[in-house]
Scaffold this motif. Structure first.
Motif, PDB file in Angstrom:
ATOM      1  N   SER A 237     -19.323 -18.910  -7.797  1.00  0.00           N
ATOM      2  CA  SER A 237     -19.278 -17.543  -8.436  1.00  0.00           C
ATOM      3  C   SER A 237     -19.471 -16.380  -7.760  1.00  0.00           C
ATOM      4  CB  SER A 237     -20.738 -17.848  -9.649  1.00  0.00           C
ATOM      5  OG  SER A 237     -20.198 -18.854 -10.481  1.00  0.00           O
ATOM      6  N   SER A 299     -13.388 -17.597  -7.287  1.00  0.00           N
ATOM      7  CA  SER A 299     -14.389 -17.223  -8.159  1.00  0.00           C
ATOM      8  C   SER A 299     -13.911 -16.357  -9.313  1.00  0.00           C
ATOM      9  CB  SER A 299     -15.321 -15.992  -7.191  1.00  0.00           C
ATOM     10  OG  SER A 299     -16.208 -15.650  -8.108  1.00  0.00           O
ATOM     11  N   LEU A 303     -14.493 -17.246 -13.574  1.00  0.00           N
ATOM     12  CA  LEU A 303     -15.342 -16.216 -14.274  1.00  0.00           C
ATOM     13  C   LEU A 303     -14.308 -15.360 -15.081  1.00  0.00           C
ATOM     14  CD1 LEU A 303     -17.705 -14.743 -11.451  1.00  0.00           C
ATOM     15  CD2 LEU A 303     -18.188 -16.751 -13.025  1.00  0.00           C
TER      16      LEU A 303
END
Length: 389
Positions: A237, A299, A303
């Motif tokens: 993340s 990431s 996300l």
């Protein structure tokens, strides 16, 4: 998703929501009616990629079915406790899964690949990650801010105490960390008094770190991890490449997946760690920018969603509260041979066999009609000729 809790749904007469901290369990496909094509869906405990060769598909088939049979066999005995403590008769553990309306699973296509899921299985990978979690202490903040050459974060989670490792392994860590100075290291040590003396000056130890706050810091360059799914999701993340030292469970599978994505380097196991290998991995992660670039790309994939994981979970939990078992797959109520269409295949085989046999019978009849009389005439003529002689 432990079966020991299933009886509460039946007792309270309410829909149940199952939560999994890993990818979806292979042995739940049958009871949830979820399709599982073992040709491209690797077993939860295998390190196979989705593009498997014949040998891998064969092993994947055996492993998945053997584990599922074992799980259902051993958990089936829990029905005795259901009868004893919940006073629920004429049921089985498999039947109690009928009360599960929703599965919230710690998964995402960016991590576990493309897989078919029924509407009752919702991916909420990263549900536990809170961007506004616990802040850094003043001491940690100062240490990280002053780590201008970068900092390595090292923890094996809450279950494993690094200080309990062998003297040789601890000395290996110390030697490698000394070699990467002035790069600094944050190392989680639960009991400082149990740690081997000789800690390098570029290493800070604490019994606990606010992990998200650490990984978010701009000076963190890498994460040395055992490969737990939750910790690695936090690293992904916030775009932090990893060095994996898997210990047990799904950790090896997780790390191998990240290695294939080129966001991590694996040291295979705790028994394979040497000063040379660890130092090489640290230098590669620190000096090769492709690892950070790849994890930052991963990431973004992880996300980029219409709703974050928490809001997604809340929405679907409220949905089943209002609508009950509407999302359940009809396949839940099929027997295994119906689910795999074995009865249809058997019927088709019967029809094809019957047609072939009928065709063969007709061809034989035609042959006898066309050639049988002529053959009989020739035989009669031959017999008559012999008699005349």
């Amino acid at each position: 998703m432990a079966p020991c809790y299933l009886a509460f749904g039946r007792l309270l007469k309410v829909p149940m929501v199952g939560i999994m901290t890993t990818a979806f369990h292979d042995w739940l496909n049958e009871v949830s009616g979820n399709p599982c094509n073992l040709a491209f869906i690797p077993n939860l405990f295998s390190a196979f990629k989705q593009d498997m060769n014949f040998k891998e598909r064969f092993i994947n088939f055996l492993m998945t079915n053997m584990i599922s049979i074992q799980i259902h066999y051993y958990t089936s005995f829990q029905v005795e406790y259901v009868r004893k403590y919940f006073d629920i008769e004429n049921t089985s553990i498999k039947e109690l899964y009928d009360d599960v309306s929703l599965y919230l699973v710690n998964t995402h296509p960016a991590l576990h690949g493309i897989r078919p899921y029924t509407p009752s299985i919702i991916g909420v990978g990263g549900l536990h990650i809170k961007g506004d979690g616990d802040p850094l202490s003043q001491e940690m903040q100062k240490w990280l801010d002053e780590s201008k050459d970068g900092c390595i974060y090292f923890t094996f989670g809450s279950m494993v105490r690094i200080e309990s490792f062998s003297k040789e392994l601890i000395e290996t860590f110390y030697a490698s960390f000394k070699k990467i100075a002035p790069v600094r290291v944050l190392m989680k040590i639960a009991r400082k008094e149990d740690l081997l003396p000789g800690l390098p000056n570029n290493v800070m130890i604490q019994p606990w770190f606010p992990q998200v706050a650490v990984l978010k810091h701009k000076n963190i360059r890498a994460f040395i991890t055992h490969g737990g799914l939750m910790g690695t999701q936090e690293a992904i993340s916030y775009g932090v490449p990893m060095i994996g030292i898997p210990l047990f469970g799904d950790q090896r599978v997780n790390i191998q997946s990240y290695v294939r994505k080129k966001v991590a380097i694996s040291l295979n196991s705790i028994y394979d760690v040497t000063e040379e290998k660890l130092t090489s991995a640290l230098n590669t992660i620190l000096k090769d920018p492709t690892y950070r670039e790849n994890v930052q790309k991963l990431s973004r994939l992880f996300l980029d969603r219409p709703m974050n994981a928490l809001d997604t979970a809340i929405y679907w939990v409220e949905y089943v509260v209002k609508h009950g078992n509407f999302l359940q797959s009809p396949a839940m109520h099929l027997s295994w041979w119906q689910h795999h269409l074995l009865d249809v295949y058997a019927f088709l085989l019967f029809v094809v066999s019957a047609v072939l046999l009928a065709a063969l019978f007709i061809l034989r009849k035609i042959k006898r009609l066309l050639f049988g009389t002529r053959a009989c005439t020739k035989d009669s003529a031959a017999v008559k000729s012999k008699k005349d002689k």
